[in-house]
Design an enzyme around this catalytic site. Structure first.
Site, PDB file in Angstrom:
ATOM      1  N   CYS A 187      -0.560   4.214   1.834  1.00 10.05           N
ATOM      2  CA  CYS A 187      -0.425   4.195   3.302  1.00 10.05           C
ATOM      3  C   CYS A 187       1.004   4.492   3.734  1.00 10.05           C
ATOM      4  CB  CYS A 187      -0.780   2.816   3.864  1.00 10.05           C
ATOM      5  SG  CYS A 187      -2.293   2.122   3.230  1.00 10.05           S
ATOM      6  N   ASP A 188       1.937   3.819   3.092  1.00 12.98           N
ATOM      7  CA  ASP A 188       3.284   3.725   3.653  1.00 12.98           C
ATOM      8  C   ASP A 188       4.340   4.608   2.989  1.00 12.98           C
ATOM      9  OD1 ASP A 188       2.307   1.864   5.441  1.00 12.98           O
ATOM     10  OD2 ASP A 188       2.849   0.142   4.208  1.00 12.98           O
ATOM     11  N   CYS A 199       0.847  -1.201   0.000  1.00 15.71           N
ATOM     12  CA  CYS A 199       0.000   0.000   0.000  1.00 15.71           C
ATOM     13  C   CYS A 199       0.876   1.243   0.000  1.00 15.71           C
ATOM     14  CB  CYS A 199      -0.944   0.020   1.202  1.00 15.71           C
ATOM     15  SG  CYS A 199      -2.039   1.454   1.205  1.00 15.71           S
TER      16      CYS A 199
END
Lengths: 78, 303
Positions: free
Chosen positions: B133-134, B130
């Site tokens: 997200c990261d 992701c």
């Protein structure tokens, strides 16, 4: 006594958002650290969780990587 | 027993729920998370009505829209779907169960794994699925993105302003939308490595390098990276109905033009099905269609 809840998150992470919504729904107070903008929090998170993903949730010192509602519920409410 | 159980939390499921509510069906939606793959998307620029919106915001819009209707939502994972007389039973991860006369499976897809040494070992310690997200966790570091489709190019575009250097590793020439390719192509800190196969991810505590091999001359390279962003597509999450309905060789649920599966009363919609071109807007359409087909089916059942 209320448990101390801390969440390391990024603004764009849907699991972080789900976790925060869960805490709000349950009336659980939490401290939020945005590791996207806060480099010190990022290093701190990697140190305590040995991870490079978000969210990391810390409840009274216990570390959870990712948001698993059942696991967190169990930790908070037994 | 509910009229209709909708399993999933992406655009297909939300759209199905709204159509079900408007047809006055007693519906329940079962999904632990909102948005599905949409929520993990960085920017969505091809969903009608939204020229450019972050995936997470679009997912929030789905939820807001859904909240206009009184559809029960269970925020849990569905573990199993089985047949019972007059309908279906869904077992939840808590061990509780829900019953419905008909069901729409809209469980979507999840990230495809590379299947190379080091991948599983370093998940969440440099290996991530992701980027949205990261990506911010890799500020100023060298990273690799693997893939050449829309998701890979989006991941690269998110990493370019954050990371030190971005290697974009793909077996073949990029097949992403031209608009996404143009965004990545101009970045000074992006190196496109086309025609390379990933071999292994190495490190000690965290990822330290990615080994790749050129398809043409078999020369290996070891890229010094702290992050490996795997964006090589997705696999359907059809486990719930495996053995119950027909799946194709890719594991996708086979549906007809109205979203009917091989079992009466059981419908499927969105990326979990064998419908071509996996796009959020198509999933939304699929969900609406499946809900209407389910409504028709229930009319017949009620006689």
């Amino acid at each position: 006594m209320a448990k101390q809840v801390k969440i390391y998150s990024t603004p764009t992470c849907s699991q972080c958002r789900a976790a925060k919504r869960y805490f709000k729904d349950k009336g659980v107070e939490y401290q939020e650290l945005d590791v996207a903008s806060d480099a010190r929090a990022r290093v701190e998170m990697m140190g305590i969780a040995q991870t490079r993903t978000v969210p990391v949730i810390v409840i009274d010192g216990r570390v959870f990587v990712g948001f698993d509602q059942r696991e967190i519920e169990h930790e908070l409410f037994g | 027993m509910h009229d209709l159980m909708i399993i999933g939390g992406g655009p297909a499921a939300f759209s199905a729920a709204i159509y079900a509510a408007r047809h006055r069906l007693d519906a329940v939606m079962i999904a632990p998370e909102t948005g599905g793959q949409v929520a993990a998307s960085w920017l969505v620029e091809n969903y009608l009505g939204f020229p450019s919106i972050s995936g997470i915001e679009l997912a929030e819009r789905f939820e807001e829209h859904f909240a206009h209707y009184k559809v029960r939502r269970i925020e849990e994972r569905a573990e199993q779907l089985t047949r019972k007389e007059g309908g279906f039973i869904v077992t939840l991860e808590s061990g509780q169960w829900v019953e419905g006369k008909a069901s729409i499976v809209a469980t979507g897809r999840s990230s495809r794994r590379l299947g190379i040494p080091g991948e599983a070992e370093f998940v969440h310690r440099g290996v991530t699925y992701c980027a949205t997200c990261d990506a911010p966790l890799f500020a100023d570091e060298h990273v690799a993105v693997i893939g050449g489709g829309d998701a890979a190019l989006q991941a690269a575009a998110q990493l370019v302003p954050v990371a030190g250097r971005v290697y974009l590793v793909s077996r073949s020439p990029w097949r992403a939308e031209a608009a996404l390719q143009a965004r990545a192509a101009g970045a000074a800190n992006l190196e496109a490595l086309m025609g390379y196969v990933p071999l292994a991810i190495k490190g000690t505590e965290y990822v330290e390098s990615l080994v790749i091999r050129a398809k043409e001359d078999h020369v290996e390279r070891e890229l010094p990276v702290r992050g490996v962003f795997v964006e090589i597509g997705a696999v359907p999450d059809g486990k719930l109905v495996d053995g119950l309905v027909d799946l194709n060789a890719a594991g996708e649920i086979v549906v007809d033009r109205s979203g009917r599966t091989s079992m009466p009363g059981l419908f499927a919609a969105g990326d979990v099905t064998d419908s071509p071109y996996k796009q959020a807007i198509m999933a939304a359409g699929d969900g609406a269609r499946a809900a209407m087909a389910a409504w028709e089916y229930l009319l017949g059942v009620k006689g």
